[in-house]
Scaffold this motif. Structure first.
Motif, PDB file in Angstrom:
ATOM      1  N   VAL A  71       0.859  -1.183   0.000  1.00 53.04           N
ATOM      2  CA  VAL A  71       0.000   0.000   0.000  1.00 53.04           C
ATOM      3  C   VAL A  71       0.890   1.225   0.000  1.00 53.04           C
ATOM      4  CG1 VAL A  71      -1.638   1.359   1.345  1.00 53.04           C
ATOM      5  CG2 VAL A  71      -1.957  -1.097   1.139  1.00 53.04           C
ATOM      6  N   GLY A  72       0.832   1.980  -1.049  1.00 51.60           N
ATOM      7  CA  GLY A  72       1.722   3.126  -1.155  1.00 51.60           C
ATOM      8  C   GLY A  72       1.375   3.994  -2.339  1.00 51.60           C
ATOM      9  N   ASN A  75      -1.232   3.066  -5.164  1.00 51.18           N
ATOM     10  CA  ASN A  75      -2.662   3.206  -4.939  1.00 51.18           C
ATOM     11  C   ASN A  75      -3.186   4.571  -5.362  1.00 51.18           C
ATOM     12  OD1 ASN A  75      -1.446   1.447  -2.533  1.00 51.18           O
ATOM     13  ND2 ASN A  75      -3.470   0.671  -3.043  1.00 51.18           N
ATOM     14  N   VAL A 211      -0.186   3.630   8.738  1.00 42.37           N
ATOM     15  CA  VAL A 211      -0.624   3.094   7.446  1.00 42.37           C
ATOM     16  C   VAL A 211      -2.040   2.535   7.500  1.00 42.37           C
ATOM     17  CG1 VAL A 211      -0.229   1.255   5.761  1.00 42.37           C
ATOM     18  CG2 VAL A 211       1.632   2.758   6.433  1.00 42.37           C
ATOM     19  N   GLY A 215      -5.205   4.164   5.659  1.00 39.82           N
ATOM     20  CA  GLY A 215      -6.025   3.360   4.749  1.00 39.82           C
ATOM     21  C   GLY A 215      -7.503   3.554   5.036  1.00 39.82           C
ATOM     22  N   ASP A 303      -5.656  -3.742  -1.031  1.00 40.17           N
ATOM     23  CA  ASP A 303      -4.853  -2.830  -1.841  1.00 40.17           C
ATOM     24  C   ASP A 303      -5.568  -2.368  -3.102  1.00 40.17           C
ATOM     25  OD1 ASP A 303      -2.830  -2.636  -4.290  1.00 40.17           O
ATOM     26  OD2 ASP A 303      -1.785  -1.937  -2.504  1.00 40.17           O
ATOM     27  N   SER A 351      -1.298  11.630   2.694  1.00 41.23           N
ATOM     28  CA  SER A 351      -1.437  10.196   2.424  1.00 41.23           C
ATOM     29  C   SER A 351      -0.195   9.654   1.741  1.00 41.23           C
ATOM     30  CB  SER A 351      -2.664   9.937   1.541  1.00 41.23           C
ATOM     31  OG  SER A 351      -3.849  10.342   2.179  1.00 41.23           O
ATOM     32  N   PHE A 355       2.153   6.754   3.334  1.00 42.93           N
ATOM     33  CA  PHE A 355       2.240   5.493   2.598  1.00 42.93           C
ATOM     34  C   PHE A 355       3.652   5.248   2.074  1.00 42.93           C
ATOM     35  CE2 PHE A 355      -2.523   5.735   1.355  1.00 42.93           C
ATOM     36  CZ  PHE A 355      -2.874   5.114   2.546  1.00 42.93           C
ATOM     37  N   SER A 356       4.246   6.275   1.496  1.00 40.50           N
ATOM     38  CA  SER A 356       5.541   6.094   0.842  1.00 40.50           C
ATOM     39  C   SER A 356       6.659   5.826   1.849  1.00 40.50           C
ATOM     40  CB  SER A 356       5.898   7.317   0.002  1.00 40.50           C
ATOM     41  OG  SER A 356       6.051   8.457   0.820  1.00 40.50           O
ATOM     42  N   THR A 359       6.525   2.290   2.840  1.00 39.08           N
ATOM     43  CA  THR A 359       6.894   1.483   1.684  1.00 39.08           C
ATOM     44  C   THR A 359       8.405   1.453   1.494  1.00 39.08           C
ATOM     45  OG1 THR A 359       4.800   1.956   0.566  1.00 39.08           O
ATOM     46  CG2 THR A 359       6.618   1.227  -0.812  1.00 39.08           C
TER      47      THR A 359
END
Length: 468
Positions: A71-72, A75, A211, A215, A303, A351, A355-356, A359
């Motif tokens: 998830v990053g 998405n 995360v 989400g 995802d 976000s 997320f990144s 990741t």
């Protein structure tokens, strides 16, 4: 160089990966009676089962590790790029491939559980390199997989992740294309460096909490956008389906069509069949390998079916047209700005940052497992790892300043090679998974809590570290 990368990328995904991924996913689906659909309620139930060993990794924890890694940016930026370049039908084919690919995810993660290895402290580790080596007895193939894994996660994905994050700042007034990307890249590189070199566990734990929170927040914001634009939802469904089944347009330019773009961006986002999730799945403590296979396939649904479609619908209901000029973060942020005002672009930026960051850390974790495999199953020396971490940090900085097309092509090519090796191994070992699945069903039908022994499906004790 760009023309060469584009040519390799196009051939790799059409026809090679398009055929291999679709055929493998359908093969596993048909052979196991669409396990990813029929056993979805069981997978959800198993999520909350705690391991009998209180020190072990729970099925839920293993799922969160792999989900946090996939998830990053894919998405958000990946789906925007797919629709802008391929058309709204990309969302349909992305979803179809995710559901088919969930069977591949079930297969690879069940294999990782069956052939996992034991550490000195009794905990488990494993992944595709180990089931390729132990079950197929093909050291060269296992080594090739690890090399592609290292290239994919230390280079390709980190380049792309860094680029996508800096691109979300382009909508703000302070953004200058000549200087801002480098500044953002440097900040991200420092933060990642603190985690991987300084052992800032608090930051990693915070990201692990943020995360799942982000989400849920992302899904809620999507729901708000859809409610505010409910009259547009039928039009969006019609546009997606009309484009998805416009085969004349698809086959007149298939390499850039909604079909191929949906498959490419969907694969980048959920990583079903790529061979990354099994590294996390192998660490889980469970009584039967199929249990973790079922739990792990939920990552694909979370995802792609939920979060990727959230991005697609948020953008499409806004009415803001997507094209090659605003592909990526710009289209997502412009779409949300139209619906939610200044909060929209800011929410996407936050976000992307959350997320990144996780990741990037997850990608480097996968690489450490790969390096251990190449170093005779032992973590390399501290000096070597410091050098590797420095290289990974430099890649994060470099990713912020390279062109978007180059970042996507490099990530696609490296991930494609990894996927081809892993899916080939999964097909060759598919019979083992089918037998384990039948064993699980038999015990469930008898009203038992399934317990697994390798000998029950014809495996030799000397082939396994667990399940004897």
């Amino acid at each position: 160089m760009m023309e060469f990368l584009d040519a390799v990328d196009s051939i790799l995904y059409y026809p090679i990966l398009l055929v291999v991924m679709g055929a493998a996913g359908l093969y596993f689906s048909i052979r196991m009676g669409f396990v990813q659909v029929r056993w979805l309620p069981e997978a959800i139930r198993l999520l909350m089962v705690k391991p009998q060993d209180g020190n072990g990794t729970s099925p839920f924890q293993a799922l969160m590790v792999s989900t946090a890694a996939c998830v990053g940016t894919g998405n958000i930026i990946g789906i925007s790029t797919a629709i802008c370049l391929g058309g709204p039908g990309a969302a349909f084919w992305m979803t179809v491939m995710a559901i088919i690919g969930a069977a591949s995810s079930f297969t690879e993660c069940t294999l990782a559980q069956i052939f996992k290895r034991r550490k000195e402290d009794g905990s488990a580790y494993g992944g595709p390199a180990y089931y390729i080596e132990d079950a197929l007895h093909n050291k060269a193939m296992a080594t090739a997989f690890v090399v592609f894994l290292l290239l994919t996660y230390s280079f390709g994905f980190n380049l792309l992740c860094s680029y996508n994050v800096q691109s979300t700042f382009s909508v703000y007034s302070f953004y200058h294309p000549d200087t801002t990307p480098a500044v953002i890249g440097a900040v991200m590189a420092v933060l990642v460096g603190i985690c991987v070199m300084g052992g800032a566990k608090a930051i990693e734990k915070a990201a692990g909490i943020l995360v799942p929170f982000m989400g849920v927040a992302y899904a809620l914001v999507t729901l708000v956008v859809l409610v505010l634009n409910f009259q547009e939802v039928p039009r969006v469904f019609e546009a997606i389906l009309a484009d998805a089944f416009n085969f004349r347009a698809i086959f007149s330019g298939i390499a850039g069509s909604c079909l191929v773009m949906g498959i490419k961006r969907g694969l980048y986002s959920n990583e079903a069949g790529v061979g990354s999730a099994p590294n996390a799945a192998a660490a889980a403590t469970t009584t039967h390998p199929v249990k973790q296979g079922l739990v792990q396939m939920l990552s694909v649904y979370i995802d792609t079916v939920i979060l990727c479609n959230a991005t697609a619908f948020m953008c499409l209901v806004s009415g803001v047209p997507g094209n090659a000029d605003n592909a990526g973060a710009l289209w997502v942020q412009t779409s949300l700005h139209k619906v939610l005002g200044d909060f929209g672009p800011l929410f996407i930026t936050v976000s992307m940052l959350v997320f990144s960051f996780t990741t990037l850390i997850g990608n480097i974790y996968y690489c450490e497992n790969g390096l251990a495999y190449l170093n005779h199953k032992r973590i390399p020396s501290r000096g070597f790892m410091k050098g590797f971490h420095l290289y990974a940090v430099l890649v994060v900085f470099l990713g912020a300043i390279i062109p978007m097309a180059a970042a996507w092509d490099l990530a696609d090519i490296m991930m494609g090679g990894m996927t081809l090796i892993n899916l080939t191994a999964c097909v060759l070992l598919g019979g083992v998974v089918v037998h384990a699945y039948e064993d699980y069903k038999k015990q469930k039908t008898a009203g038992l809590d399934p317990q697994f022994k390798g000998t029950s499906i014809g495996l030799k004790p000397e082939e396994l570290d667990f399940w004897k």
